[in-house]
Design an enzyme around this catalytic site. Structure first.
Site, mmCIF file in Angstrom:
data_model
loop_
_atom_site.group_PDB
_atom_site.id
_atom_site.type_symbol
_atom_site.label_atom_id
_atom_site.label_comp_id
_atom_site.label_asym_id
_atom_site.label_seq_id
_atom_site.Cartn_x
_atom_site.Cartn_y
_atom_site.Cartn_z
ATOM 1 N N HIS A 84 -10.072 -3.718 4.737
ATOM 2 C CA HIS A 84 -10.420 -2.381 5.220
ATOM 3 C C HIS A 84 -11.938 -2.245 5.371
ATOM 4 C CE1 HIS A 84 -10.326 1.836 5.947
ATOM 5 N NE2 HIS A 84 -10.267 2.285 4.705
ATOM 6 N N CYS B 10 -13.415 7.041 7.957
ATOM 7 C CA CYS B 10 -12.510 5.880 8.018
ATOM 8 C C CYS B 10 -11.774 5.793 9.352
ATOM 9 C CB CYS B 10 -11.512 5.937 6.872
ATOM 10 S SG CYS B 10 -12.125 6.810 5.424
#
Lengths: 386, 386
Positions: free
Chosen positions: A333, A83
């Site tokens: 995201h 991430c």
């Protein structure tokens, strides 16, 4: 090490971008950043991406994207740290320019997640956790965050409703961001009645996945590539630190030691303290990660971040504005691209281009990108001060 | 940009390493390299890997491996450029140290391919090609190389048997390399009777997949980290260039323009010509790639590399020794780790530690790592000259 600056930014909207391929998304952001910098190409391209190998059957993204944007022949490389891949690509570009080897670098990041069924996406995301000691035992990323949040609430006495304002603030700010995934406000009541995903996490604690790309053009601060048209934002600090990949291996699962370490390195490099930071694009993948990041970076005492949210000290005109363009929660995201969206948003603020969400007189902006459950954390501080 | 040097190397044997996990393989190579450098840890770790996300359900390798080798907290990042991921990790480490930001960097690369069924591995490898315009139409990596070889033989008039010595030489050299996958010589007759995989490619044109890891420790050339125990090898040149990801998009599919460009950049940086190179670890994934690499780097005229092999000008004591420790063909090709094996082998030669395969008086060694079908090519020149 020579100082570097950002002279161009670009981004796509975060959405279910079914009409755009992986290379088109990346290309749209890169070409927008180059146009913003009044340049036609770059010497090298650093691409952040987490899951195209699984979700899009495509690796070797570097050449794939570089050719697409008309820069065939240029150096290009993909970096991945789950991430935090987006900020990792930015840091790779910063170091390459700082070394003197590269004069014009593009840092870009792309993720296209919504072509895959949800269960597959959950499995792809889980590759950021420990395959042997977490995932094989059935733990997903949502479950890891739920376990941490459960313990945090028990340890520090918070109720689930106390986390609401992290999400309310993010949704409020996203309304004015045309690149954000969501444009609807949420209320305390809506937060409290949000469906449970994994106790105590509800849907409105969690950020949505999405497709998107963002990019930035990086050059030496003392550079012939500046023209009077370009607004340059200085990279005052860039740092990275790691932790265990498995949460259970940490002495304290409620403390992001890699966030603390990389933030401290960044403050030292920039010569600032948390009090000098005018806005903070934090990694609010879940409300619990927002809390842990605020605490590790020195914006709240240990266990007290929800107090900042409850007292609304995270809004645009408050003590520490966060998620100023919607954050992961409401901008969306797109996992390996998120870190570059954060940086692009900090630059929008420091240029005074944040519109209705402008943080007044912002001089230092910070972005922190968290990989895995805090295993790989990258912090940048940017400034418009000369 | 400050100059950098390598002061430690480590590698595992390339094999079907079923008794070692991904992190154990990486750890074995990294710890060996640190021990060789008389250091216990490093400031940052750059990890090359292509397919652990698919083959091992593990991404975020950086934190995963860094913690395993006892360096919890250190900066770490994974880089990927398909088959050239190993050299890309080395280059990332070189730039980080050159920038002044990092003082001790470990470049490492790992791949664990043999846990997956063969058909799956073929699909994972194909992610290095263009998913939309090559793979979706049924072309595998072997097929792409077969198409190129077919055209090359037609264009320049070579027969399949003319390529034999690339493989014979590699197998001969691997016999003396304890880390190599194969330790058996092959003959012209065996090459000629080798089973066809994809016309005109036979089994003995192709390198084998395998599990393995290699690592190197990189520090500034002017450094307090040297002790009298350490042998330092200087990084004289590091360069990277790209091409189209799809072979059909190239003006000339028989010319590796990214190899030519990155080799030219490297020669300029090191201040040498092909005549000064004492050994060349080339990317002989297939005999046709060996040929194209030799030509693009200036060791043979266009279309004439098989002549070098036929005249045995590629053996240890000849014009340009290649695959001196077995090359991809016989040391084995753990795909994302291969580039670091090549560099470790060049360093063994420049240190005079290549045993029976030592190239006499070697001063400049070159390694070239090819990603995809030539889409991303990274070239390094190292030297023991001060």
């Amino acid at each position: 090490m020579r100082k570097v600056a950002v002279i161009g930014i670009g981004q796509t909207r975060v959405a279910e971008n079914w009409d755009k391929s992986l290379r088109e998304l990346a290309g749209d952001a890169i070409l927008a950043a180059l146009q913003d910098a009044h340049l036609s190409t770059a010497d090298a391209f650093y691409l952040g991406n987490m899951m195209s190998s699984s979700a899009n059957n495509q690796q070797n993204l570097d050449a794939y994207v570089t050719d697409w944007v008309g820069a065939r022949g240029a150096e290009s490389i993909r970096v991945e740290s789950a991430c935090s891949s987006g900020a990792a690509a930015f840091r790779a570009a910063v170091l390459a320019v700082a070394s003197g080897e590269i004069n014009i670098a593009v840092a870009a990041a792309v993720e296209k997640m919504t072509d895959s069924p949800g269960a597959e996406t959950t499995a792809y995301l889980a590759t950021a956790a420990d395959a042997d000691w977490e995932v094989d035992h059935g733990v997903s990323f949502v479950a890891l965050n739920a376990l941490i949040m459960q313990r945090y609430m028990h340890e520090y006495g918070w109720a689930h409703q106390d986390f609401a304002n992290f999400s309310i603030n993010a949704h409020q700010n996203a309304i004015n961001n045309p690149y954000a995934m969501f444009h609807m406000p949420i209320s305390q009541d809506k937060f409290d009645r949000s469906p449970l995903i994994c106790d105590p996490l509800t849907l409105l604690d969690a950020s949505p996945i999405g497709d998107g790309a963002a990019a930035a053009v990086i050059v030496p601060l003392e550079s012939q590539f500046f023209t009077s048209l370009q607004k340059r934002i200085i990279v005052a600090a860039s740092s990275a630190a790691s932790d265990t990949i498995a949460v259970h291996a940490r002495k304290d699962p409620l403390w992001l030691s890699a966030a603390e370490k990389s933030a401290k390195l960044a403050y030292d490099q920039a010569g600032v303290t948390p009090q000098d930071i005018d806005l903070f694009e934090y990694h609010d993948a879940f409300t619990i990660m927002a809390s842990l990041s605020l605490e590790a970076c020195g914006f709240a005492e240990r266990g007290q971040a929800p107090k900042l949210a409850l007292e609304n000290e995270i809004a645009i005109e408050s003590r520490i504005p966060v998620a100023t363009m919607g954050g992961l929660k409401a901008r969306g995201h797109p996992v390996g691209a998120t870190g570059l969206f954060q940086l692009v948003e900090v630059i929008q603020q420091l240029r005074g281009q944040a519109g209705a969400n402008q943080v007044p007189n912002a001089v230092f902006g910070m972005a922190q990108n968290i990989g895995g459950s805090g295993s790989n954390i990258i912090t940048h501080i940017l400034t418009n001060a000369s």
